[in-house]
Design a protein around this motif. Structure first.
Motif, short mmCIF file in Angstrom:
data_model
loop_
_atom_site.label_atom_id
_atom_site.label_comp_id
_atom_site.label_asym_id
_atom_site.label_seq_id
_atom_site.Cartn_x
_atom_site.Cartn_y
_atom_site.Cartn_z
N GLU A 129 -25.75 22.84 -79.96
CA GLU A 129 -26.91 22.59 -80.82
C GLU A 129 -28.11 22.10 -80.01
O GLU A 129 -28.92 21.30 -80.47
N ASP B 40 -32.88 27.39 -89.11
CA ASP B 40 -32.56 27.40 -90.53
C ASP B 40 -31.41 26.45 -90.82
O ASP B 40 -30.93 25.72 -89.94
N LYS B 41 -30.95 26.46 -92.08
CA LYS B 41 -29.91 25.50 -92.48
C LYS B 41 -28.58 25.74 -91.77
O LYS B 41 -27.72 24.85 -91.72
N ASN B 42 -28.42 26.95 -91.20
CA ASN B 42 -27.20 27.25 -90.45
C ASN B 42 -27.33 26.94 -88.97
O ASN B 42 -26.39 27.15 -88.20
N GLY B 43 -28.50 26.46 -88.57
CA GLY B 43 -28.71 26.11 -87.17
C GLY B 43 -29.19 27.26 -86.31
O GLY B 43 -29.28 27.12 -85.09
N ASN C 192 -41.29 25.88 -95.07
CA ASN C 192 -40.18 26.44 -95.84
C ASN C 192 -38.97 25.50 -95.90
O ASN C 192 -37.92 25.87 -96.42
N GLY C 193 -39.12 24.30 -95.36
CA GLY C 193 -38.04 23.31 -95.40
C GLY C 193 -37.13 23.31 -94.19
O GLY C 193 -36.27 22.43 -94.07
N ASN C 194 -37.28 24.28 -93.28
CA ASN C 194 -36.46 24.31 -92.08
C ASN C 194 -36.84 23.17 -91.14
O ASN C 194 -37.97 22.69 -91.14
N LYS C 195 -35.89 22.77 -90.32
CA LYS C 195 -36.16 21.72 -89.33
C LYS C 195 -36.79 22.33 -88.08
O LYS C 195 -36.51 23.48 -87.71
N GLU D 207 -37.98 26.27 -84.60
CA GLU D 207 -37.60 26.18 -86.01
C GLU D 207 -36.22 26.80 -86.21
O GLU D 207 -35.94 27.92 -85.77
N ILE E 113 -40.70 19.13 -90.00
CA ILE E 113 -40.19 19.97 -91.09
C ILE E 113 -41.19 21.10 -91.32
O ILE E 113 -42.39 20.88 -91.46
N GLU F 266 -39.84 16.24 -83.54
CA GLU F 266 -39.09 16.71 -84.70
C GLU F 266 -40.02 16.80 -85.90
O GLU F 266 -40.93 15.98 -86.08
#
Length: 512
Positions: free
Chosen positions: A259, A209-212, A198-201, A207, A195, A193
Motif C-alpha cells: 500500500e 479508490d476504495k479498493n486501493g 469524488n470521495g477518493n483518498k 488518488e 480527499i 493527504e
C-alpha cells in the motif's frame, strides 16, 4: 508484572499483555536488556512513514548528489550500467501464435525497429520539451527515479507532420510536482493527504479508490516553495484513458512496503554516512591545505612599513581584526597580540582505510561494491569479478523494473499509433488482446557487463554456446551488447571484400 502459566507477562499501558520471556520478547523485542532499553523504534503506515518524510529526503539526496562525490558515483554508476547510451528496442513478436514464418517475422522486426528509430532518435519527435531523444529521456528518468524516489511521464499528443509522422510526445514530471492539492489561492501545499471531490483518498498526489487502486495523479504547476508569485493549480490526470485503456501517465518507482504509492530516494538509507564522509573529507582537505601554507606574523609599532612587501600576498579582508593564512601571506599584528595554533592529532594516515570502510557499508546498502563505487580495482581478478557479478545482479534487476515501468508501456502506446496510422501492419492488433500482446513482444538491450579478462570470458561463452547453455545472440549481447545476426551479415560482407581483394592481388602477381 504477573505470572500466567509460568510465563512472565508485562502490561503495556492499556494494551494487551505480552510475554516478556518468550521468543522475540527475550531477543530483539526485549524491553529489559540494557542494549535495547533505549532503542525506541516506532513505525506507522507507509503514508506516514514515507510520504510525510519524502520532501526532506529528496532535498538531502539532491544536495548530496551535487556536493558529495560518493553519492554522485552511486547515481551515475547506476545510470551508466543500467541505461548506458540507452536501452535499444528489439521487436520480438510471438511468431508461433501469430503464424509468421521466420522470414516474415524478421522483415516485420526490421520494419518496426526502423519506424521506432524514426520516432525515438529525434528530439523533436519524442520529447515534449524538445531537449532529449528517447534514449536521453531514459537516462534522465532513471536518475530522477533514483534521486527523488519516483518520476512520472505524461503521454502528450501533438499534430503529426510529414517530417514527424507520430503524434506521441513524452513529458517527464519530477516527483515534487505530483502533490496533494492545497487550499484555493495557495502558492504551494505542504499537505500529503487529502480527499478528492469524488470521495477518493489522495496520498501525496496519488488518488486511489476504495479498493486501493490508483485512478489519478495530481500535478501542480509549481514546485514546493518555489520563489514565484503564481498561484498553484493542480491538474488531475487519470491514470488510464477511458476509451483506449492505455496509460495517460506512468510512474517509475520501487516499492518497499504494501500500500505504498510514492517511492523513496535510492540514497535514503545512506544519507547520514554520505554526509559525514563529505564533512570528513572536507576537513582533511582543509587541514592539509592549511598545513601547506607559509604564513608570517609581524609585530611592529608602525604597520605602514612592510619589509616583506615583495613576498607578502594581498589581503582579501582589510579588517583590523582579521588575519589570513595563505602561501607567502604576511600579517601585521598589533602590539601585544600573539598567535597560538592548536595541534590536534588527526588520524591522517588512516584516511584511506577509514573512507573505504564507510564506502563498503554504503555500497552494501546501495548494492554497489566499494571497488565499483570508488572506481578503484586493486583486488585480485577473482575478487574483482565477484564484485562486478554481484553489482550486475542489481543493475539487471533495475533494468527489468525500468523496462517494465517505462519502455514497454511507451512501446505499446507508440506501436498502437503506428498500426492505427497504417505505417506498420499487425493484423488483429485491435481485435484480440491475445493477438495484441503477441505483436507487442520486445526485448530491450543495454550495456553489457564488460570483461575483466576478455580471453577467459569469451572462451567461457564459446563453450556455453557449444553445449546449448546459451545462444549466439545471447552471448553476443552479454559480451558487448551487439546483435549477432547483424554481425554475421557484416562479416559476410567483409569476407567477400577480402576474398575479392585477395583474388585481385593474386591475379596481379600472376601478370607480373
Amino acid at each position: 508484572m504477573e505470572q500466567t502459566n509460568n510465563v512472565e507477562v508485562k502490561r503495556t499501558g492499556g494494551k494487551a499483555p505480552r510475554a516478556s520471556a518468550s521468543g522475540y520478547s527475550d531477543a530483539g523485542a526485549s524491553w529489559n536488556k540494557k542494549a535495547l532499553k533505549s532503542f525506541l523504534a516506532y513505525s506507522s503506515g507507509a503514508h506516514q512513514d514515507i510520504d510525510e518524510n519524502n520532501y526532506t529526503l529528496r532535498q538531502r539526496a539532491r544536495m548530496l548528489y551535487m556536493a558529495a562525490p560518493i553519492a554522485t558515483s552511486a547515481i551515475k554508476t547506476n545510470r551508466t550500467n543500467v541505461i548506458g547510451c540507452g536501452l535499444k528496442l528489439q521487436a520480438r513478436p510471438n511468431t508461433e501464435l501469430l503464424g509468421l514464418s521466420p522470414e516474415a517475422a524478421k522483415d516485420w522486426q526490421r520494419r518496426t525497429e526502423a519506424e521506432f528509430d524514426l520516432w525515438a532518435k529525434r528530439k523533436k519527435s519524442c520529447d515534449a520539451t524538445g531537449v532529449n531523444d528517447f534514449y536521453g529521456i531514459q537516462q534522465l528518468a532513471l536518475m530522477s527515479w533514483l534521486l527523488s524516489g519516483d518520476v512520472f511521464c505524461i503521454m502528450k499528443q501533438v499534430p503529426a507532420t510529414a517530417a514527424t509522422p507520430y503524434s506521441l510526445r513524452l513529458h517527464l514530471i519530477e516527483a515534487d510536482r505530483v502533490s496533494t492539492p492545497g487550499s484555493p489561492g495557495a502558492t504551494f501545499s505542504n499537505m500529503t493527504e487529502g480527499i478528492a471531490k469524488n470521495g477518493n483518498k489522495i496520498y501525496d498526489g496519488v488518488e486511489v479508490d476504495k479498493n486501493g487502486a490508483i485512478v489519478a495523479y495530481y500535478i501542480c504547476n509549481n514546485y514546493p516553495n518555489e520563489l514565484k508569485m503564481a498561484v498553484s493549480e493542480w491538474t488531475r490526470v487519470e491514470a488510464y484513458g477511458s476509451l483506449t485503456g492505455q496509460p495517460n501517465i506512468i510512474q517509475i518507482m520501487e516499492s518497499e512496503r504494501p500500500e505504498q504509492y510514492r517511492g523513496v530516494s535510492y540514497l535514503a538509507q545512506v544519507i547520514e554516512p554520505l554526509l559525514q564522509i563529505r564533512r570528513y573529507t572536507e576537513s582533511e582537505l582543509t587541514a592539509a591545505l592549511i598545513e601547506s601554507f607559509f604564513t608570517a606574523f609581524v609585530m611592529t609599532e608602525n604597520p605602514e612599513e612592510n619589509p616583506y612587501n615583495e613576498a607578502g600576498q594581498p589581503q582579501i579582508d582589510h579588517s583590523d581584526d582579521e588575519y589570513e593564512m595563505g602561501p607567502g601571506q604576511i600579517n601585521y599584528m598589533k602590539p601585544g597580540e600573539s598567535i597560538t595554533f592548536g595541534t590536534p592529532s588527526r588520524p591522517n594516515s588512516g584516511f584511506d582505510a577509514f573512507i573505504r570502510a564507510l564506502c563498503e557499508q554504503c555500497g552494501a546498502a546501495l548494492e554497489i561494491p566499494a571497488d565499483l563505487l570508488l572506481k578503484s580495482f586493486n583486488s585480485s581478478y577473482s575478487a574483482s569479478r565477484a564484485a562486478l557479478l554481484e553489482a550486475w545482479k542489481a543493475f539487471k534487476m533495475r533494468r527489468e523494473w525500468f523496462v517494465s515501468d517505462f519502455c514497454k508501456p511507451i512501446y505499446e502506446i507508440w506501436l498502437s499509433e503506428a498500426v492505427a496510422r497504417g505505417r506498420i501492419q499487425a493484423p488483429g492488433f485491435f481485435n484480440d488482446p491475445l493477438i495484441r500482446e503477441a505483436w507487442l513482444g520486445s526485448e530491450w538491450v543495454g550495456p553489457s557487463q564488460g570483461q575483466l579478462d576478455p580471453t577467459k570470458e569469451i572462451e567461457a561463452e564459446i563453450k556455453a554456446v557449444e553445449h546449448g547453455f546459451s545462444t549466439h545472440e545471447q552471448s553476443t549481447i552479454k559480451l558487448n551488447g551487439g546483435q549477432w545476426e547483424s554481425n554475421v551479415a557484416q562479416l559476410a560482407h567483409e569476407n567477400k571484400i577480402l576474398k575479392e581483394a585477395a583474388g585481385s592481388d593474386a591475379a596481379q602477381a600472376k601478370e607480373d
